[in-house]
Design an enzyme around this catalytic site. Structure first.
Site, short mmCIF file in Angstrom:
data_model
loop_
_atom_site.label_atom_id
_atom_site.label_comp_id
_atom_site.label_asym_id
_atom_site.label_seq_id
_atom_site.Cartn_x
_atom_site.Cartn_y
_atom_site.Cartn_z
N ASP A 247 -6.76 1.12 8.53
CA ASP A 247 -5.63 1.82 8.82
C ASP A 247 -5.74 2.94 8.95
O ASP A 247 -6.93 3.69 8.85
CB ASP A 247 -4.42 1.34 8.01
CG ASP A 247 -4.47 1.94 6.49
OD1 ASP A 247 -5.72 3.05 6.29
OD2 ASP A 247 -4.12 1.63 5.60
N ARG B 11 -3.22 -5.29 8.15
CA ARG B 11 -4.33 -4.46 8.64
C ARG B 11 -5.53 -5.49 9.02
O ARG B 11 -6.03 -4.94 10.19
CB ARG B 11 -5.01 -3.65 7.24
CG ARG B 11 -4.12 -2.35 7.04
CD ARG B 11 -4.62 -2.00 5.75
NE ARG B 11 -4.71 -2.66 4.40
CZ ARG B 11 -5.76 -2.43 3.38
NH1 ARG B 11 -6.57 -1.87 3.34
NH2 ARG B 11 -5.34 -3.27 2.38
N TYR C 132 6.86 -8.43 8.36
CA TYR C 132 6.49 -7.05 8.76
C TYR C 132 6.73 -6.60 10.25
O TYR C 132 6.70 -7.52 10.95
CB TYR C 132 5.05 -6.99 8.33
CG TYR C 132 4.67 -7.28 7.05
CD1 TYR C 132 4.45 -6.21 6.12
CD2 TYR C 132 4.11 -8.34 6.58
CE1 TYR C 132 4.29 -6.44 4.60
CE2 TYR C 132 3.99 -8.80 5.38
CZ TYR C 132 4.05 -7.81 4.31
OH TYR C 132 3.59 -8.00 3.07
N ASP D 245 0.80 -1.21 -0.07
CA ASP D 245 0.08 0.06 0.07
C ASP D 245 0.79 1.32 -0.26
O ASP D 245 2.07 1.29 0.39
CB ASP D 245 -0.76 0.03 0.96
CG ASP D 245 -1.93 -1.28 1.17
OD1 ASP D 245 -2.44 -1.68 0.05
OD2 ASP D 245 -2.27 -1.39 2.42
#
Length: 304
Positions: free
Chosen positions: A83, A178, A69, A41
């Site tokens: 988010d 997310r 991550y 993203d």
């Protein structure tokens, strides 16, 4: 036009789509044949491996590898995008969530789990991207799908009425961090959203190996970029490595089927694709064992 070949690990900055990164590198490298190994993203930073030249044929295999991550989850707020870039749809001024509760809750998310893709995602439903439908104000039913969380750990906790927790996640492709943040909040009975996200590993490449746009430009100018590229086949460490017998090397280079004895170690009965090399370590291509034919057959041949 340049003729680079290999995997270029790029450090993606915030505010760019993965396609923007590819476009910028096409200009910097003066070459068209570039593909990325997994969308990030715009707000997400970190590792974005690009396949250059003939290495683009390995994109699908590198995408299969686990990704790591570092995320920050904020409790007490829920948004329509899952988010902080989205619109707040629910808020709880005081959550009462403790670090111990979070540490206990994450155990339920390790291993295979079912995830429903968020509306603001690139998943297609009836030919349209979900984010396109979301921008039209529509919400459609999405099928939950299985993803795997290999490792999940709490790396920090900022206490408060709306606490923030830092997480390290090692997961399969297709995992939405997310959604993991939202589901973790739901498990604890409070609204939650993802506050920050950085990808620290993809295609076996870590953040410390990544180059910024400035570093890429400098190396192109100096003629030293090729030495920073990783051979695409050597990055695909999740696929077994086999060598063809010298007596059948020509047949392999011509993309022919091979008898079981011609591949070492033996691939007979192997239920997954593997990398095949010449005795002097030249990458021939991707092969698999065909039970019906009783032979090793090519999936994708790289050497002429």
């Amino acid at each position: 036009m340049n003729d680079f070949d290999g995997v270029l690990p790029v450090r993606k900055p915030a505010g760019m789509t993965s396609h923007d990164v590819v476009s910028k590198c096409r200009r910097l490298l003066q070459m068209k044949r570039i593909g990325h190994t997994g969308t990030l993203d715009p707000s997400v930073t970190g590792v974005l491996p690009l396949c250059l030249g003939r290495a683009t044929r390995m994109v699908e295999y590198l995408q299969e590898m686990p990704k790591e991550y570092r995320a920050v989850l904020k409790f007490g707020i829920a948004t329509d995008t899952e988010d902080l870039t989205g619109t707040v749809i629910e808020e709880m001024p005081k959550t009462g969530i403790t670090e111990m509760q979070v540490r206990e809750a994450i155990n339920d998310f390790i291993g295979p789990i079912m995830q429903t893709p968020p509306m603001y995602s690139a998943v297609k439903v009836d030919g349209k991207r979900l984010y396109e439908l979301a921008r039209e104000g529509k919400t459609v039913e999405r099928k939950a799908r299985e993803v795997v969380i290999h490792e999940l750990e709490v790396t920090g906790f900022a206490a408060g009425d709306q606490p923030e927790v830092s997480l390290r996640v090692l997961c399969s492709k297709g995992t939405y961090i997310r959604t993991l943040c939202v589901d973790l909040g739901a498990k604890l009975g409070v609204p939650s959203t993802m506050a920050r996200l950085e990808r620290t590993q993809s295609a076996g490449l870590s953040l410390d190996r990544c180059l910024t746009f400035e570093e890429i430009a400098e190396r192109v100018e100096a003629g030293t970029l090729q030495e920073m590229l990783i051979r695409a086949d050597k990055a695909a460490l999740h696929m077994p490595e086999h060598t063809v017998d010298e007596r059948k090397m020509i047949n392999a280079l011509q993309g022919q089927k091979l008898p079981a004895w011609a591949v070492l170690p033996s691939a007979e009965g192997l239920d997954r694709e593997f990398r095949l090399y010449t005795p002097d370590d030249r990458f021939i291509g991707i092969y698999r064992w065909d039970e019906e034919a009783g032979k090793v057959v090519p999936v994708k041949v790289f050497l002429p």
